[in-house]
Design an enzyme around this catalytic site. Structure first.
Site, PDB file in Angstrom:
ATOM      1  N   ALA A   1      45.523  27.940  38.340  1.00  0.00           N
ATOM      2  CA  ALA A   1      45.074  26.562  38.588  1.00  0.00           C
ATOM      3  C   ALA A   1      45.285  25.640  37.387  1.00  0.00           C
ATOM      4  CB  ALA A   1      43.598  26.564  39.009  1.00  0.00           C
TER       5      ALA A   1
ATOM      6  N   GLU B   1      47.319  44.076  34.347  1.00  0.00           N
ATOM      7  CA  GLU B   1      47.437  42.750  33.749  1.00  0.00           C
ATOM      8  C   GLU B   1      46.333  42.475  32.745  1.00  0.00           C
ATOM      9  OE1 GLU B   1      44.403  42.870  35.815  1.00  0.00           O
ATOM     10  OE2 GLU B   1      45.850  42.453  37.371  1.00  0.00           O
TER      11      GLU B   1
ATOM     12  N   GLN C   1      40.417  46.415  34.518  1.00  0.00           N
ATOM     13  CA  GLN C   1      39.012  46.176  34.919  1.00  0.00           C
ATOM     14  C   GLN C   1      38.098  45.860  33.737  1.00  0.00           C
ATOM     15  OE1 GLN C   1      40.056  49.482  34.837  1.00  0.00           O
ATOM     16  NE2 GLN C   1      39.617  50.493  36.784  1.00  0.00           N
TER      17      GLN C   1
ATOM     18  N   LYS D   1      49.657  38.506  42.117  1.00  0.00           N
ATOM     19  CA  LYS D   1      50.113  38.029  43.432  1.00  0.00           C
ATOM     20  C   LYS D   1      49.135  37.000  43.994  1.00  0.00           C
ATOM     21  CE  LYS D   1      51.835  39.576  47.891  1.00  0.00           C
ATOM     22  NZ  LYS D   1      50.946  38.698  48.669  1.00  0.00           N
ATOM     23  N   SER D   2      47.843  37.232  43.734  1.00  0.00           N
ATOM     24  CA  SER D   2      46.820  36.296  44.240  1.00  0.00           C
ATOM     25  C   SER D   2      46.932  34.920  43.591  1.00  0.00           C
ATOM     26  CB  SER D   2      45.415  36.842  43.984  1.00  0.00           C
ATOM     27  OG  SER D   2      45.263  38.079  44.603  1.00  0.00           O
TER      28      SER D   2
ATOM     29  N   ASP E   1      43.763  52.500  43.987  1.00  0.00           N
ATOM     30  CA  ASP E   1      44.468  52.038  42.785  1.00  0.00           C
ATOM     31  C   ASP E   1      43.478  51.784  41.648  1.00  0.00           C
ATOM     32  OD1 ASP E   1      47.040  52.138  43.810  1.00  0.00           O
ATOM     33  OD2 ASP E   1      46.934  50.119  44.648  1.00  0.00           O
TER      34      ASP E   1
ATOM     35  N   THR F   1      51.659  43.209  42.030  1.00  0.00           N
ATOM     36  CA  THR F   1      51.111  43.153  43.390  1.00  0.00           C
ATOM     37  C   THR F   1      49.590  43.011  43.393  1.00  0.00           C
ATOM     38  OG1 THR F   1      51.214  45.568  43.304  1.00  0.00           O
ATOM     39  CG2 THR F   1      52.941  44.454  44.550  1.00  0.00           C
TER      40      THR F   1
ATOM     41  N   ARG G   1      46.575  23.491  30.266  1.00  0.00           N
ATOM     42  CA  ARG G   1      45.172  23.156  30.554  1.00  0.00           C
ATOM     43  C   ARG G   1      44.899  23.540  31.992  1.00  0.00           C
ATOM     44  NH1 ARG G   1      41.987  20.281  27.018  1.00  0.00           N
ATOM     45  NH2 ARG G   1      40.000  19.735  27.998  1.00  0.00           N
TER      46      ARG G   1
HETATM   47  P1  NAP Z   1      38.323  45.676  42.484  1.00  0.00           P
HETATM   48  O1  NAP Z   1      37.907  44.240  42.537  1.00  0.00           O
HETATM   49  O2  NAP Z   1      37.372  46.712  42.916  1.00  0.00           O
HETATM   50  O3  NAP Z   1      39.691  45.910  43.288  1.00  0.00           O
HETATM   51  C1  NAP Z   1      40.606  44.971  43.425  1.00  0.00           C
HETATM   52  C2  NAP Z   1      41.657  45.356  44.490  1.00  0.00           C
HETATM   53  O4  NAP Z   1      42.918  45.363  43.818  1.00  0.00           O
HETATM   54  C3  NAP Z   1      41.484  46.712  45.155  1.00  0.00           C
HETATM   55  O5  NAP Z   1      41.748  46.556  46.519  1.00  0.00           O
HETATM   56  C4  NAP Z   1      42.567  47.561  44.487  1.00  0.00           C
HETATM   57  O6  NAP Z   1      43.083  48.563  45.338  1.00  0.00           O
HETATM   58  C5  NAP Z   1      43.641  46.517  44.276  1.00  0.00           C
HETATM   59  N1  NAP Z   1      44.626  46.852  43.244  1.00  0.00           N
HETATM   60  C6  NAP Z   1      44.451  47.385  42.015  1.00  0.00           C
HETATM   61  N2  NAP Z   1      45.627  47.522  41.406  1.00  0.00           N
HETATM   62  C7  NAP Z   1      46.586  47.094  42.271  1.00  0.00           C
HETATM   63  C8  NAP Z   1      47.994  46.991  42.210  1.00  0.00           C
HETATM   64  N3  NAP Z   1      48.669  47.343  41.119  1.00  0.00           N
HETATM   65  N4  NAP Z   1      48.640  46.459  43.286  1.00  0.00           N
HETATM   66  C9  NAP Z   1      47.972  46.069  44.385  1.00  0.00           C
HETATM   67  N5  NAP Z   1      46.631  46.149  44.510  1.00  0.00           N
HETATM   68  C10 NAP Z   1      45.944  46.653  43.454  1.00  0.00           C
HETATM   69  O7  NAP Z   1      38.791  45.935  40.996  1.00  0.00           O
HETATM   70  P2  NAP Z   1      39.129  47.275  40.262  1.00  0.00           P
HETATM   71  O8  NAP Z   1      39.172  48.412  41.233  1.00  0.00           O
HETATM   72  O9  NAP Z   1      38.239  47.318  39.095  1.00  0.00           O
HETATM   73  O10 NAP Z   1      40.614  46.940  39.781  1.00  0.00           O
HETATM   74  C11 NAP Z   1      40.866  45.909  38.838  1.00  0.00           C
HETATM   75  C12 NAP Z   1      42.075  45.176  39.310  1.00  0.00           C
HETATM   76  O11 NAP Z   1      41.699  44.410  40.429  1.00  0.00           O
HETATM   77  C13 NAP Z   1      42.596  44.190  38.300  1.00  0.00           C
HETATM   78  O12 NAP Z   1      43.564  44.794  37.479  1.00  0.00           O
HETATM   79  C14 NAP Z   1      43.167  43.080  39.185  1.00  0.00           C
HETATM   80  O13 NAP Z   1      44.576  43.194  39.315  1.00  0.00           O
HETATM   81  C15 NAP Z   1      42.555  43.306  40.534  1.00  0.00           C
HETATM   82  N6  NAP Z   1      41.808  42.110  40.919  1.00  0.00           N
HETATM   83  C16 NAP Z   1      42.384  41.288  41.827  1.00  0.00           C
HETATM   84  C17 NAP Z   1      41.760  40.099  42.180  1.00  0.00           C
HETATM   85  C18 NAP Z   1      42.438  39.201  43.153  1.00  0.00           C
HETATM   86  O14 NAP Z   1      43.493  39.570  43.678  1.00  0.00           O
HETATM   87  N7  NAP Z   1      41.894  38.005  43.366  1.00  0.00           N
HETATM   88  C19 NAP Z   1      40.529  39.766  41.634  1.00  0.00           C
HETATM   89  C20 NAP Z   1      39.973  40.632  40.710  1.00  0.00           C
HETATM   90  C21 NAP Z   1      40.634  41.813  40.346  1.00  0.00           C
HETATM   91  P3  NAP Z   1      42.247  49.858  45.770  1.00  0.00           P
HETATM   92  O15 NAP Z   1      41.351  49.406  46.877  1.00  0.00           O
HETATM   93  O16 NAP Z   1      43.325  50.815  46.220  1.00  0.00           O
HETATM   94  O17 NAP Z   1      41.473  50.342  44.568  1.00  0.00           O
END
Ligand code: NAP
Length: 265
Positions: free
Chosen positions: A185, A123, A223, A165-166, A45, A161, A148
């Site tokens: 938070a 997002e 990202q 979601k987190s 993704d 998702t 705040r």
């Molecule tokens: P990353 O930190 O390398 O990947 C974050 C994870 O989010 C990967 O497992 C990715 O899946 C998954 N992901 C991305 N879009 C998704 C979606 N629409 N639904 C479910 N899972 C999804 O970051 P990145 O590859 O640069 O992607 C940036 C995205 O990571 C941001 O948009 C944010 O949503 C997400 N993120 C999540 C958290 C958290 O949940 N705590 C923290 C930081 C960022 P794949 O393994 O298939 O690439």
């Protein structure tokens, strides 16, 4: 039809990309990085998010399609061993597509700096780098709450998702044309009071977040990390543009959710 391929650096993704390029050549399909009509992302993704940001200036002219080389994703439908079927499908069914909402993000500044404008597929978040964030949240220009806490997340249905979601946001079916505001938070006590639950905002509405103090904010758009001085406010609404996916393969959304978060059967 002209096709571009965006892949991540995993060995498997590079191998699949080579196989795909060979198949495209065999079928005499042109590969073009400048004016493609179909963008195939090979990876996860995260790779599709990168492809979206690379081509988001051509959203009315392109469709996306995702091949996953790891686990099944939310933007990736095809497996690496289905490439022949994939190429045949898009040659036969070029018109088939499905589209999803995007988030329009405008950052306004305290001084004369021009506004900055972005589109998010997953997002946008606002956090403060070294202290609690204080912000006034307006819905349709009316003050709703004084926040705040660590920050706020504003997500699309397909992004629901991911980070949303987190932080306790709801999973939203991508056919719903709305966006979601979720707290990260929040401080809730006798002095500071917010709703404390995620909110789903209609496509006819908009949310503005006025930053109340300091200048050390981190704004993210998928990202992208945007460190900006003197941010005055950030404005969110459903974008006029949508992302179009070539829909040769249909997967039930809730099946995908179950597969990703509960079980694989
Ligand atoms: P990353 O930190 O390398 O990947 C974050 C994870 O989010 C990967 O497992 C990715 O899946 C998954 N992901 C991305 N879009 C998704 C979606 N629409 N639904 C479910 N899972 C999804 O970051 P990145 O590859 O640069 O992607 C940036 C995205 O990571 C941001 O948009 C944010 O949503 C997400 N993120 C999540 C958290 C958290 O949940 N705590 C923290 C930081 C960022 P794949 O393994 O298939 O690439």
């Amino acid at each position: 039809m002209k096709v571009a391929i965006v892949h991540n650096n995993e060995q498997k993704s590079r191998r699949v990309t080579q196989q795909l390029l060979a198949l495209l050549e065999q079928k005499q399909i042109e590969v073009s990085e400048t004016d493609p009509e179909l963008i195939i992302s090979v990876g996860g993704d995260g790779t599709l998010l990168s492809a979206f940001h690379r081509f988001n200036h051509r959203l009315n002219d392109v469709k996306f399609l995702g091949v996953h080389t790891g686990h099944l994703g939310f933007y990736t439908d095809w497996r690496d061993y289905e490439l022949e079927e994939l190429v045949s499908s898009f040659l036969i069914e070029q018109e088939k597509s499905i589209s999803y909402p995007l988030l329009d993000v405008t950052i306004k500044f305290c001084d004369d700096v021009p506004d900055r404008h972005f589109l998010a597929l997953n997002e946008s978040t606002i956090k403060r780098s070294n202290r609690t964030m204080a912000a006034d949240v307006y819905i349709k220009d009316e003050l709703f709450e004084r926040f705040r806490g660590d920050g706020l997340s504003v997500s699309t249905p397909t992004g629901s998702t991911a980070y949303n979601k987190s932080v306790g946001g709801a999973v939203i079916h991508p056919s719903i044309n709305a966006f979601q505001l979720a707290e990260i938070a929040s401080l809730n006590n006798r002095v500071f009071r917010t709703l404390g639950s995620p909110m789903v905002i209609a496509d006819s509405e908009w949310v503005s977040i006025d930053l109340r103090e300091g200048s050390d904010y981190l704004i993210t758009v998928d990202q992208l990390n945007i460190y900006q001085e003197n941010v005055d406010s950030i404005h969110y609404r459903i974008a006029d543009e949508r992302i179009h996916f070539a829909s040769y393969k249909h997967m039930h959304f809730w099946h995908r959710v179950k597969d990703a978060f509960i079980s694989e059967d």
